[in-house]
Design a protein around this motif. Structure first.
Motif, PDB file in Angstrom:
ATOM      1  N   ASN A  28     -20.117  77.680  45.488  1.00 15.05           N
ATOM      2  CA  ASN A  28     -18.815  77.002  45.425  1.00 15.05           C
ATOM      3  C   ASN A  28     -18.415  76.436  46.780  1.00 15.05           C
ATOM      4  OD1 ASN A  28     -18.481  77.423  42.689  1.00 15.05           O
ATOM      5  ND2 ASN A  28     -17.447  79.380  42.981  1.00 15.05           N
ATOM      6  N   GLU A  29     -18.697  77.167  47.831  1.00 17.30           N
ATOM      7  CA  GLU A  29     -18.381  76.700  49.173  1.00 17.30           C
ATOM      8  C   GLU A  29     -19.218  75.470  49.536  1.00 17.30           C
ATOM      9  OE1 GLU A  29     -17.912  78.638  53.647  1.00 17.30           O
ATOM     10  OE2 GLU A  29     -18.845  79.814  52.065  1.00 17.30           O
ATOM     11  N   ALA A  30     -20.494  75.476  49.132  1.00 16.53           N
ATOM     12  CA  ALA A  30     -21.370  74.334  49.405  1.00 16.53           C
ATOM     13  C   ALA A  30     -20.900  73.099  48.635  1.00 16.53           C
ATOM     14  CB  ALA A  30     -22.813  74.677  49.029  1.00 16.53           C
ATOM     15  N   VAL A  70     -26.640  73.981  56.848  1.00 15.56           N
ATOM     16  CA  VAL A  70     -27.723  74.972  56.953  1.00 15.56           C
ATOM     17  C   VAL A  70     -27.215  76.375  56.626  1.00 15.56           C
ATOM     18  CG1 VAL A  70     -29.295  76.088  58.600  1.00 15.56           C
ATOM     19  CG2 VAL A  70     -29.147  73.605  58.496  1.00 15.56           C
ATOM     20  N   GLY A  71     -25.968  76.653  56.915  1.00 21.14           N
ATOM     21  CA  GLY A  71     -25.403  77.967  56.632  1.00 21.14           C
ATOM     22  C   GLY A  71     -25.325  78.316  55.159  1.00 21.14           C
ATOM     23  N   PHE A  72     -25.379  77.309  54.295  1.00 19.53           N
ATOM     24  CA  PHE A  72     -25.321  77.544  52.846  1.00 19.53           C
ATOM     25  C   PHE A  72     -26.701  77.702  52.215  1.00 19.53           C
ATOM     26  CE2 PHE A  72     -21.665  74.498  53.526  1.00 19.53           C
ATOM     27  CZ  PHE A  72     -20.688  75.478  53.533  1.00 19.53           C
ATOM     28  N   LEU A  73     -27.735  77.294  52.911  1.00 17.56           N
ATOM     29  CA  LEU A  73     -29.066  77.182  52.313  1.00 17.56           C
ATOM     30  C   LEU A  73     -29.792  78.523  52.216  1.00 17.56           C
ATOM     31  CD1 LEU A  73     -30.345  73.979  54.147  1.00 17.56           C
ATOM     32  CD2 LEU A  73     -29.194  74.141  51.934  1.00 17.56           C
ATOM     33  N   SER A  74     -30.561  78.670  51.141  1.00 21.56           N
ATOM     34  CA  SER A  74     -31.404  79.860  50.987  1.00 21.56           C
ATOM     35  C   SER A  74     -32.825  79.590  51.472  1.00 21.56           C
ATOM     36  CB  SER A  74     -31.436  80.305  49.522  1.00 21.56           C
ATOM     37  OG  SER A  74     -32.031  79.318  48.716  1.00 21.56           O
TER      38      SER A  74
END
Length: 95
Positions: A15-17, A78-82
């Motif tokens: 949701n944040e992404a 980048v902070g959202f990526l797995s």
């Protein structure tokens, strides 16, 4: 030129992404050389996001990416990526 960004988002950050993309895509649409920009979410895998853009040229897109890097936008993404995203460029084939 069509640009495809495929990104896998950490489950807890979906949701944040999406909110992040809702914030940045309107700006991309107004960047010099951008003809189209939108975000798609896989219905069966909600952590899979696909950003589809049309640009006048690859150089226009690379200038936009340089701006995204300088502004800190890519660092935030980048902070959202797995895992690492996939960025591909496609040209129209005349048939």
């Amino acid at each position: 030129m069509r640009v495809i960004l495929e990104a896998r988002i950490r489950e807890e950050s979906v949701n944040e992404a999406k909110a992040f993309f809702q914030k940045v895509i309107p700006g991309a649409r107004h960047y010099e050389g951008c003809l189209y920009s939108d975000l798609f979410q896989n219905e069966n895998e909600p952590t899979a996001l696909l950003m589809v853009e049309d640009w006048e040229s690859q150089d226009h897109h690379k200038k936009y990416l340089a701006w995204c890097t300088k502004s800190g936008m890519l660092h935030e993404l980048v902070g959202f990526l797995s895992g690492p995203p996939s960025l591909r460029y496609f040209h129209t084939v005349s048939i």
